[in-house]
Design a protein around this motif. Sequence first.
Motif, PDB file in Angstrom:
ATOM      1  N   ALA A  30       0.835  -1.205   0.000  1.00 29.03           N
ATOM      2  CA  ALA A  30       0.000   0.000   0.000  1.00 29.03           C
ATOM      3  C   ALA A  30       0.868   1.254   0.000  1.00 29.03           C
ATOM      4  N   ALA A  31       1.976   1.224   0.763  1.00 26.42           N
ATOM      5  CA  ALA A  31       2.878   2.382   0.806  1.00 26.42           C
ATOM      6  C   ALA A  31       3.527   2.605  -0.545  1.00 26.42           C
ATOM      7  N   MET A  32       3.959   1.497  -1.199  1.00 28.14           N
ATOM      8  CA  MET A  32       4.555   1.616  -2.537  1.00 28.14           C
ATOM      9  C   MET A  32       3.565   2.228  -3.516  1.00 28.14           C
ATOM     10  N   GLU A  33       2.317   1.769  -3.443  1.00 30.60           N
ATOM     11  CA  GLU A  33       1.310   2.255  -4.385  1.00 30.60           C
ATOM     12  C   GLU A  33       1.011   3.724  -4.128  1.00 30.60           C
ATOM     13  N   ALA A  34       1.022   4.137  -2.828  1.00 28.07           N
ATOM     14  CA  ALA A  34       0.776   5.536  -2.498  1.00 28.07           C
ATOM     15  C   ALA A  34       1.893   6.415  -3.039  1.00 28.07           C
ATOM     16  N   ILE A  35       3.159   5.956  -2.915  1.00 30.27           N
ATOM     17  CA  ILE A  35       4.289   6.732  -3.445  1.00 30.27           C
ATOM     18  C   ILE A  35       4.183   6.822  -4.959  1.00 30.27           C
ATOM     19  N   GLU A  36       3.766   5.699  -5.593  1.00 37.18           N
ATOM     20  CA  GLU A  36       3.598   5.670  -7.051  1.00 37.18           C
ATOM     21  C   GLU A  36       2.493   6.634  -7.496  1.00 37.18           C
ATOM     22  N   MET A  37       1.386   6.681  -6.708  1.00 35.50           N
ATOM     23  CA  MET A  37       0.277   7.584  -7.029  1.00 35.50           C
ATOM     24  C   MET A  37       0.723   9.035  -6.963  1.00 35.50           C
ATOM     25  N   VAL A 177      -7.500  -0.697  -0.483  1.00 33.15           N
ATOM     26  CA  VAL A 177      -7.687   0.440  -1.401  1.00 33.15           C
ATOM     27  C   VAL A 177      -7.805   1.737  -0.602  1.00 33.15           C
ATOM     28  N   GLN A 178      -8.636   1.685   0.459  1.00 32.24           N
ATOM     29  CA  GLN A 178      -8.807   2.869   1.300  1.00 32.24           C
ATOM     30  C   GLN A 178      -7.504   3.222   2.016  1.00 32.24           C
ATOM     31  N   LEU A 179      -6.761   2.191   2.441  1.00 28.15           N
ATOM     32  CA  LEU A 179      -5.484   2.414   3.124  1.00 28.15           C
ATOM     33  C   LEU A 179      -4.493   3.122   2.203  1.00 28.15           C
ATOM     34  N   THR A 180      -4.415   2.676   0.953  1.00 26.62           N
ATOM     35  CA  THR A 180      -3.518   3.305  -0.025  1.00 26.62           C
ATOM     36  C   THR A 180      -3.875   4.769  -0.219  1.00 26.62           C
ATOM     37  N   ARG A 181      -5.196   5.035  -0.346  1.00 28.13           N
ATOM     38  CA  ARG A 181      -5.634   6.411  -0.565  1.00 28.13           C
ATOM     39  C   ARG A 181      -5.303   7.276   0.651  1.00 28.13           C
ATOM     40  N   SER A 182      -5.468   6.699   1.848  1.00 24.59           N
ATOM     41  CA  SER A 182      -5.177   7.451   3.067  1.00 24.59           C
ATOM     42  C   SER A 182      -3.701   7.788   3.177  1.00 24.59           C
ATOM     43  N   ILE A 183      -2.818   6.824   2.848  1.00 19.44           N
ATOM     44  CA  ILE A 183      -1.376   7.085   2.932  1.00 19.44           C
ATOM     45  C   ILE A 183      -1.002   8.170   1.918  1.00 19.44           C
ATOM     46  N   ALA A 184      -1.582   8.097   0.712  1.00 19.46           N
ATOM     47  CA  ALA A 184      -1.285   9.104  -0.312  1.00 19.46           C
ATOM     48  C   ALA A 184      -1.768  10.481   0.140  1.00 19.46           C
ATOM     49  N   GLU A 185      -2.962  10.540   0.734  1.00 17.77           N
ATOM     50  CA  GLU A 185      -3.487  11.818   1.246  1.00 17.77           C
ATOM     51  C   GLU A 185      -2.621  12.341   2.383  1.00 17.77           C
ATOM     52  N   GLY A 186      -2.199  11.434   3.268  1.00 18.92           N
ATOM     53  CA  GLY A 186      -1.366  11.827   4.406  1.00 18.92           C
ATOM     54  C   GLY A 186      -0.031  12.387   3.967  1.00 18.92           C
ATOM     55  N   MET A 187       0.537  11.826   2.875  1.00 15.34           N
ATOM     56  CA  MET A 187       1.824  12.336   2.390  1.00 15.34           C
ATOM     57  C   MET A 187       1.672  13.728   1.803  1.00 15.34           C
ATOM     58  N   ASN A 188       0.524  14.008   1.174  1.00 13.69           N
ATOM     59  CA  ASN A 188       0.306  15.345   0.604  1.00 13.69           C
ATOM     60  C   ASN A 188      -0.162  16.343   1.646  1.00 13.69           C
ATOM     61  N   HIS A 189      -0.598  15.840   2.815  1.00  8.52           N
ATOM     62  CA  HIS A 189      -1.160  16.707   3.841  1.00  8.52           C
ATOM     63  C   HIS A 189      -0.062  17.499   4.546  1.00  8.52           C
ATOM     64  N   LYS A 190      -0.305  18.808   4.789  1.00  8.53           N
ATOM     65  CA  LYS A 190       0.658  19.621   5.567  1.00  8.53           C
ATOM     66  C   LYS A 190       0.294  19.506   7.021  1.00  8.53           C
TER      67      LYS A 190
ATOM     68  N   ARG B  56      -3.065  -6.698  -4.367  1.00  9.59           N
ATOM     69  CA  ARG B  56      -2.992  -5.804  -3.204  1.00  9.59           C
ATOM     70  C   ARG B  56      -2.854  -6.575  -1.912  1.00  9.59           C
ATOM     71  N   LEU B  57      -3.457  -7.764  -1.817  1.00 10.73           N
ATOM     72  CA  LEU B  57      -3.475  -8.483  -0.548  1.00 10.73           C
ATOM     73  C   LEU B  57      -2.426  -9.587  -0.478  1.00 10.73           C
TER      74      LEU B  57
END
Lengths: 277, 71
Positions: A30-37, A177-190, B56-57
């Motif tokens: 999930a972290a890899m996918e968030a960085i990729e996003m 899916v939600q976890l990936t989106r959250s990590i991506a949002e968290g990285m962009n969040h100030k 993913r899993l």
Amino acid sequence: MNKLYEKYIKKESLPTLFCPGCGNGIIQRAAMEAIEMNGCKEETACVSGIGCSSWIPCYLQLDVIHTMHGRALPFAEGLKLAQPDKKIMVFTGDGDCVAIGGNHLLHAAARNIDLTVVMVNNNIYGMTGGQKSPTTPLEAKTKTSPYGCIDMPMDACGLVMTLGASYVARWTTAHPVQLTRSIAEGMNHKGFAFIEVLSQCPVQAGKNVWGEKDPAKIMDLYKKYTYMTKTGEVDPAGARSASAIEGKLPIGVFRNDPDAPEYLEKVEAKLAECGIR
Amino acid sequence: MANITVDGTCCKGCNICLTVCPKGIFVKSRKRNTYGTNMPAVENAEACVGCRMCERLCPDGAIDVDTEGDK
């Protein structure tokens, strides 16, 4: 091998030390996918403490510091102050973050410094052999609570929310899916982004907490014992019937406040006010 | 039609993929991975809908789903 893994993983250090079915691998993906996003592989640096979960970034082709037990957050704060343009991710476990590093968590959350903290919560000390951790549920029989746990489990998300962290979310490994989106949002969040992930430990928590050693069945239990909330919902427990939430944990993005003052901005403002910069 | 591969050098035999696929494409087999545990076999791959939940899993990145849109 998966295409995303081929791009991000250090192939020479495989296999990972995680047990078969461990949730850490799902969070790693999930972290890899968030960085990729976000497309920010070059600007990302990772800090981790001690524990199984803290090995997650060590297999990634990123800048990584593997630090002392519980002290990942102070190292990450120092790194952020020295390199403000980097996106810093902190991978830490429940014992690392809430037990020995609890004090550091309080202060990092109160400062609202721009970090992305991924707390992997497996409800037990997995690496050392299954001792009770601060998040172990009531009545769980572990090595150090053989007659059943009597301490109330800590709610790390609620703790950092009271102190002023501006992005707080909780997901499980059954919601990738939600976890990936959250990590991506968290990285962009100030500001301080805190993402708690309930992750299965089929070996230690499976034996002691869940009574079930099949990782897929523990993930089903995570779906069964959680309920979804909406962002900014004031009293999620009060709005639902008692039978719908009994013994269940809320999941979702609890707070997303982009306007909260961030620590580095406050430092710069103070320096300008005193005429230093 | 998707091309689904399971890498025997990455797979640890946790069997999460057997339960998460909505079409039941992964089945138990007697094939061994490099750890010596049983790894899943891919059957009826044309039923794949491309949801990528198995990718993913999978905790070890062993599964790769290659749909025609990827190229």
